[in-house]
Write a protein that holds these residues in place. Structure first.
Motif, PDB file in Angstrom:
ATOM      1  N   PRO A  87       0.900  -1.320  -0.129  1.00 59.87           N
ATOM      2  CA  PRO A  87       0.032  -0.082   0.109  1.00 59.87           C
ATOM      3  C   PRO A  87       0.686   1.359   0.166  1.00 59.87           C
ATOM      4  CG  PRO A  87      -0.906  -1.629   1.573  1.00 59.87           C
ATOM      5  CD  PRO A  87       0.433  -2.262   0.949  1.00 59.87           C
ATOM      6  N   THR A  90       1.595   3.319  -3.260  1.00 56.68           N
ATOM      7  CA  THR A  90       0.415   3.976  -4.027  1.00 56.68           C
ATOM      8  C   THR A  90       1.169   5.587  -4.047  1.00 56.68           C
ATOM      9  OG1 THR A  90      -0.916   2.673  -3.091  1.00 56.68           O
ATOM     10  CG2 THR A  90      -1.672   5.118  -3.650  1.00 56.68           C
ATOM     11  N   SER A 120      -4.351  -1.324  -3.268  1.00 58.01           N
ATOM     12  CA  SER A 120      -5.410  -1.569  -2.235  1.00 58.01           C
ATOM     13  C   SER A 120      -5.942  -2.870  -2.341  1.00 58.01           C
ATOM     14  CB  SER A 120      -6.203  -0.247  -2.260  1.00 58.01           C
ATOM     15  OG  SER A 120      -7.186  -0.271  -1.168  1.00 58.01           O
TER      16      SER A 120
END
Length: 121
Positions: A87, A90, A120
């Protein structure tokens, strides 16, 4: 005039993979180094990986062992293979290149428009 166009971003689950591409086009005589940078909201733009004209690479500590940058000099294109995505990967990913113009013979730095990568579940 030179353009850098990134592609390959998207939404992927943690642990997944994506391959980004960056193609340079226009009045190009030669390209020295090419880099990938990334920027998350509210954070500075950080270098992720770099590759020289000879193919030598260097990576940020946060992506070592997971990301691989490669280059096709004939196509003026670089790639960023991203595996085991997290994550925290990102961000908007930008391509950067040091280019010598065939029109002016001057060196300058070009940036692409960026491609969004979202990791995600």
């Amino acid at each position: 005039q030179v353009q850098l166009v990134e592609s390959g971003g998207g939404l992927v689950q943690p642990g997944g993979s994506l391959r980004l591409s960056c193609a340079a086009s226009g009045t190009i005589l030669s390209i020295n180094y090419m880099d990938w940078y990334r920027q998350s909201p509210g954070k500075q733009r950080d270098m992720v990986a770099t590759i020289t004209s000879g193919g030598s690479t260097n990576y940020a500590d946060s992506v070592k062992g997971r990301f691989t940058m490669s280059r096709d000099n004939a196509k003026n294109t670089v790639y960023l293979q991203m595996n085991s995505l997290k994550p925290e990967d990102t961000a908007v990913y930008y391509c950067n290149a040091k280019i010598r113009s065939s029109a002016t013979l001057q060196w300058y730095t070009a940036w692409g428009q960026g491609t969004q990568v979202t990791v995600s579940s």
